[in-house]
Design a protein around this motif. Structure first.
Motif, PDB file in Angstrom:
ATOM      1  N   ALA A  22       0.358 -13.038  -0.523  1.00 23.30           N
ATOM      2  CA  ALA A  22       0.439 -12.461   0.812  1.00 23.30           C
ATOM      3  C   ALA A  22       1.479 -11.365   0.872  1.00 23.30           C
ATOM      4  O   ALA A  22       2.234 -11.262   1.813  1.00 23.30           O
ATOM      5  CB  ALA A  22       0.743 -13.549   1.814  1.00 23.30           C
ATOM      6  N   GLU A  23       1.493 -10.508  -0.202  1.00 20.51           N
ATOM      7  CA  GLU A  23       2.432  -9.402  -0.159  1.00 20.51           C
ATOM      8  C   GLU A  23       1.746  -8.167   0.397  1.00 20.51           C
ATOM      9  O   GLU A  23       0.524  -8.026   0.321  1.00 20.51           O
ATOM     10  CB  GLU A  23       2.964  -9.078  -1.563  1.00 20.51           C
ATOM     11  CG  GLU A  23       4.007 -10.041  -2.063  1.00 20.51           C
ATOM     12  CD  GLU A  23       3.370 -11.235  -2.746  1.00 20.51           C
ATOM     13  OE1 GLU A  23       2.132 -11.353  -2.705  1.00 20.51           O
ATOM     14  OE2 GLU A  23       4.123 -12.061  -3.310  1.00 20.51           O
ATOM     15  N   ARG A  24       2.560  -7.295   0.916  1.00 18.99           N
ATOM     16  CA  ARG A  24       2.051  -6.044   1.418  1.00 18.99           C
ATOM     17  C   ARG A  24       2.934  -4.938   0.850  1.00 18.99           C
ATOM     18  O   ARG A  24       4.155  -5.093   0.777  1.00 18.99           O
ATOM     19  CB  ARG A  24       2.124  -6.039   2.947  1.00 18.99           C
ATOM     20  CG  ARG A  24       1.207  -5.069   3.640  1.00 18.99           C
ATOM     21  CD  ARG A  24       0.957  -5.545   5.073  1.00 18.99           C
ATOM     22  NE  ARG A  24       2.223  -5.649   5.799  1.00 18.99           N
ATOM     23  CZ  ARG A  24       2.740  -4.644   6.514  1.00 18.99           C
ATOM     24  NH1 ARG A  24       2.096  -3.515   6.614  1.00 18.99           N
ATOM     25  NH2 ARG A  24       3.881  -4.804   7.153  1.00 18.99           N
ATOM     26  N   LEU A  25       2.300  -3.821   0.407  1.00 24.94           N
ATOM     27  CA  LEU A  25       3.066  -2.711  -0.157  1.00 24.94           C
ATOM     28  C   LEU A  25       3.191  -1.609   0.889  1.00 24.94           C
ATOM     29  O   LEU A  25       2.203  -1.233   1.521  1.00 24.94           O
ATOM     30  CB  LEU A  25       2.331  -2.129  -1.372  1.00 24.94           C
ATOM     31  CG  LEU A  25       2.547  -2.794  -2.720  1.00 24.94           C
ATOM     32  CD1 LEU A  25       1.603  -2.172  -3.731  1.00 24.94           C
ATOM     33  CD2 LEU A  25       3.979  -2.634  -3.177  1.00 24.94           C
ATOM     34  N   VAL A  26       4.401  -1.120   1.063  1.00 25.81           N
ATOM     35  CA  VAL A  26       4.607   0.024   1.946  1.00 25.81           C
ATOM     36  C   VAL A  26       5.236   1.123   1.094  1.00 25.81           C
ATOM     37  O   VAL A  26       6.294   0.915   0.502  1.00 25.81           O
ATOM     38  CB  VAL A  26       5.531  -0.336   3.128  1.00 25.81           C
ATOM     39  CG1 VAL A  26       5.700   0.858   4.042  1.00 25.81           C
ATOM     40  CG2 VAL A  26       4.985  -1.523   3.888  1.00 25.81           C
ATOM     41  N   GLY A  49       9.119   2.684  -2.097  1.00 24.32           N
ATOM     42  CA  GLY A  49       8.289   1.635  -1.515  1.00 24.32           C
ATOM     43  C   GLY A  49       9.006   0.305  -1.439  1.00 24.32           C
ATOM     44  O   GLY A  49      10.015   0.080  -2.113  1.00 24.32           O
ATOM     45  N   THR A  50       8.464  -0.561  -0.584  1.00 23.52           N
ATOM     46  CA  THR A  50       9.005  -1.918  -0.501  1.00 23.52           C
ATOM     47  C   THR A  50       7.853  -2.909  -0.561  1.00 23.52           C
ATOM     48  O   THR A  50       6.707  -2.587  -0.251  1.00 23.52           O
ATOM     49  CB  THR A  50       9.765  -2.166   0.817  1.00 23.52           C
ATOM     50  OG1 THR A  50       8.862  -1.948   1.899  1.00 23.52           O
ATOM     51  CG2 THR A  50      10.960  -1.269   0.959  1.00 23.52           C
ATOM     52  N   ILE A  51       8.205  -4.115  -0.958  1.00 22.60           N
ATOM     53  CA  ILE A  51       7.232  -5.210  -0.977  1.00 22.60           C
ATOM     54  C   ILE A  51       7.598  -6.121   0.182  1.00 22.60           C
ATOM     55  O   ILE A  51       8.736  -6.590   0.278  1.00 22.60           O
ATOM     56  CB  ILE A  51       7.316  -5.978  -2.307  1.00 22.60           C
ATOM     57  CG1 ILE A  51       7.133  -4.999  -3.483  1.00 22.60           C
ATOM     58  CG2 ILE A  51       6.307  -7.106  -2.358  1.00 22.60           C
ATOM     59  CD1 ILE A  51       7.682  -5.505  -4.780  1.00 22.60           C
ATOM     60  N   GLU A  52       6.645  -6.308   1.070  1.00 24.17           N
ATOM     61  CA  GLU A  52       6.943  -7.123   2.257  1.00 24.17           C
ATOM     62  C   GLU A  52       6.035  -8.341   2.313  1.00 24.17           C
ATOM     63  O   GLU A  52       4.867  -8.250   1.964  1.00 24.17           O
ATOM     64  CB  GLU A  52       6.724  -6.280   3.515  1.00 24.17           C
ATOM     65  CG  GLU A  52       7.734  -5.170   3.641  1.00 24.17           C
ATOM     66  CD  GLU A  52       7.633  -4.474   4.983  1.00 24.17           C
ATOM     67  OE1 GLU A  52       6.614  -4.686   5.675  1.00 24.17           O
ATOM     68  OE2 GLU A  52       8.565  -3.740   5.325  1.00 24.17           O
ATOM     69  N   PRO A  53       6.566  -9.459   2.780  1.00 25.07           N
ATOM     70  CA  PRO A  53       5.699 -10.618   2.965  1.00 25.07           C
ATOM     71  C   PRO A  53       4.775 -10.349   4.146  1.00 25.07           C
ATOM     72  O   PRO A  53       5.192  -9.765   5.151  1.00 25.07           O
ATOM     73  CB  PRO A  53       6.668 -11.760   3.263  1.00 25.07           C
ATOM     74  CG  PRO A  53       7.892 -11.092   3.774  1.00 25.07           C
ATOM     75  CD  PRO A  53       7.964  -9.745   3.153  1.00 25.07           C
TER      76      PRO A  53
END
Lengths: 258, 307
Positions: A22-26, A49-53
């Motif tokens: 359930a990660e999301r890349l921004v 970029g960051t990796i967000e839950p």
């Protein structure tokens, strides 16, 4: 359909190890539009970029791997091989690489072969060895085996030109979830639209992906000259010839001695 | 200072290209030639594709030969009638050359063709020039006249029909060899990116017996028109003429030529020809070496089309 199947497969693989990914890349690019002007000598773009839950569903994992694939506008190239004929070296054989990217960078935080299994890399076309480079063979168009001499030579020559590269140090993790990737654009970077594909891996499987894009454009005088030469060849030729006459005439006037 | 060339699609150092223009211009002024046979290989050497180099150099030669032609025009040392006759065939030769250039490019043999023509042409012409000028130098040492010119002597060329009289050059020759020479020069120029001055001058002297007073000026008019039309034709058919590159070369070439002329005038004719012969021969050998020695990389890439 393929993407759906792929997503399904990835979800399946990920779920077999751990709870649903359930990660999301921004991601954000330092510059989406690169102008090539008369003083252009290459440029380094930076992708942050960051990796967000995703919606706080799961806690983040500890170790991630990231692969950024940048592909330039497609063009068709011919790879030619020289052989000695009657004592001199002549192009005897050639293969056409159809719709190959004019620029291809595969950037990662460690060697791609360490990130995931070869089958996964091949399916996702990650790495210079796994990227699809279709050749025209007779009437067919197909990618060949990885060690096909023409394919090897093609990738080697493009790498020497600085247009193809695979770098396992270009992506750095600033914190376990914040990363930056340096995208090098050489001085003779082709103009056109570039696609940036970012894939996040954990435990040898892809867990998230996102896309971005950038555009390299000829700007100002360069653009004007290149377009004139392409679209108005005859007129361009007359102007160049006239320029030669004017320069020649100026030369004879300036240096006149009698 | 780097400048991006819009057609060659690569950045070059502006002072390097300007310096090359100056150096080749100096040599061309000194020997009364266009200098294309030196400039084209130099451009290829700094990474410009042979096709773009050949097409762009044609405009550079047009500029330097126009400067020269104006100077000779002022001294009334050119034969317009002879130049026009040579030109009528020269344009046809250029068109044929540009057509063959396009065909060879399509079948991947252009680089080979350029290489082979350089080797044969330059080594043969260079060797002949060295031989001829060494003999002249030896004769001069022995106190004899340096050149063996027999103005009255006739060859089989003078027996051909369609005879024409060229008043300024004081010659009476058949139109056939005039047209043949014009065609050959136009053709070679378009294929190799050379003006052909170093070929045309000896041809006019030995075959047509054009006197030395009008030969260089006339040759420059022919070079000017064939190279200017080659520029237009290359631009219209192959889109390979790099205007920015051409401009830098022209400026360097025109300035360099002025200093070359002064140096050339201080030297004796046969010594000058010997030097030029050695230079031509050396460039020919350099190309031969490249064809015969195994290349560093057997593979090369060529752009076919954008998608």
């Amino acid at each position: 359909m393929r993407r759906l199947a792929l997503t399904f497969l990835v979800v399946l693989m990920a779920s077999s190890i751990k709870p649903a990914a359930a990660e999301r890349l921004v991601v954000s690019l330092s510059n989406h539009r690169v102008p090539v002007t008369s003083s252009f000598t290459g440029e380094d773009l930076v992708l942050f970029g960051t990796i967000e839950p995703d919606a706080g569903k799961t806690a983040l994992r500890s170790a991630y791997d990231l692969v950024v694939t940048v592909t330039g506008p497609r063009h068709t190239l011919r790879t030619r091989r020289k052989e000695r004929v009657l004592g001199i070296w002549v192009n005897v054989d050639s293969r056409e690489f159809v719709r190959a990217p004019s620029y291809l960078s595969i950037l990662s935080n460690r060697p791609v072969s360490d990130i995931a299994h070869q089958d996964v890399l091949r399916r996702l076309q990650i790495g210079l060895d796994n990227f699809l480079l279709p050749q025209r063979i007779g009437a067919d168009i197909a990618d060949t085996v990885r060690d096909d001499p023409f394919r090897v030579a093609f990738v080697r020559l493009e790498t020497q030109h600085g247009l193809y590269r695979e770098s396992s140090t270009a992506v750095t993790f600033l914190t376990p979830t914040v990363f930056r990737a340096a995208i090098p654009l050489p001085a003779d970077v082709p103009t056109g639209n570039y696609a940036i594909d970012v894939k996040l891996f954990a435990g040898g499987a892809m867990v998230a992906g996102t896309n971005s894009a950038l555009e390299v454009i000829k700007a100002g005088f360069e653009q004007y000259v290149a377009e004139a030469a392409r679209d108005y060849g005859l007129f361009y030729g007359f102007v160049t010839a006239l320029m030669a006459l004017v320069i020649g005439w100026i030369g004879s006037v300036v240096f006149r001695r009698d | 200072m780097q400048i991006y060339l819009p057609i060659a699609d690569l950045p070059v150092n502006i002072f390097l290209v300007l310096g090359m223009g100056l150096a080749v211009g100096f040599i061309s002024g000194m020997f009364g030639i266009g200098g294309g046979f030196l400039m084209t290989p130099l451009l290829i050497f700094i990474g410009i594709s042979p096709a773009v180099a050949v097409a762009s150099v044609s405009s550079h030669i047009a500029a330097s030969s126009f400067t020269g032609a104006i100077n000779y025009w002022r001294k009334r040392a050119l034969d317009i009638a002879l130049a026009m006759m040579l030109l009528s065939a020269g344009i046809l030769g250029t068109a044929t050359g540009v057509w063959l250039f396009t065909e060879l490019r399509a079948v991947d043999q252009l680089d080979l063709m350029i290489g082979l023509s350089y080797v044969t042409l330059l080594t043969v012409v260079g060797a002949v020039m060295i031989y001829e000028s060494v003999r002249a130098v030896i004769r001069a040492r022995q106190g004899m006249p340096a050149t063996l010119r027999r103005p009255g002597s006739h060859t089989w060329l003078h027996g051909l029909p369609f005879k024409l009289r060229f008043k300024r050059s004081k010659i009476y020759v058949s139109a056939i060899p005039v047209w043949a020479i014009g065609f050959i020069i136009g053709f070679i120029g378009a294929i190799m990116g050379i003006g052909g001055g170093f070929l045309l001058v000896p041809m006019l002297i030995y075959f047509l017996r054009v006197p030395t007073t009008t030969v260089i000026g006339t040759s420059m008019v022919l070079t000017l028109v064939t190279m200017a039309s080659a520029t237009v034709m290359h631009a219209a058919t192959n889109h390979l003429v790099d205007g920015v590159l051409a401009l830098i070369l022209m400026v360097g070439g025109v300035i360099g030529a002025q200093f070359g002329v002064r140096t050339g005038q201080k030297m004796r004719g046969e010594r000058l020809r010997l030097l030029l012969g050695l230079l031509v021969f050396a460039v020919g050998l350099r190309f031969a070496y490249e064809l015969v020695v195994k290349p560093d990389d057997l593979y090369s890439l060529r752009h076919v089309r954008n998608e």
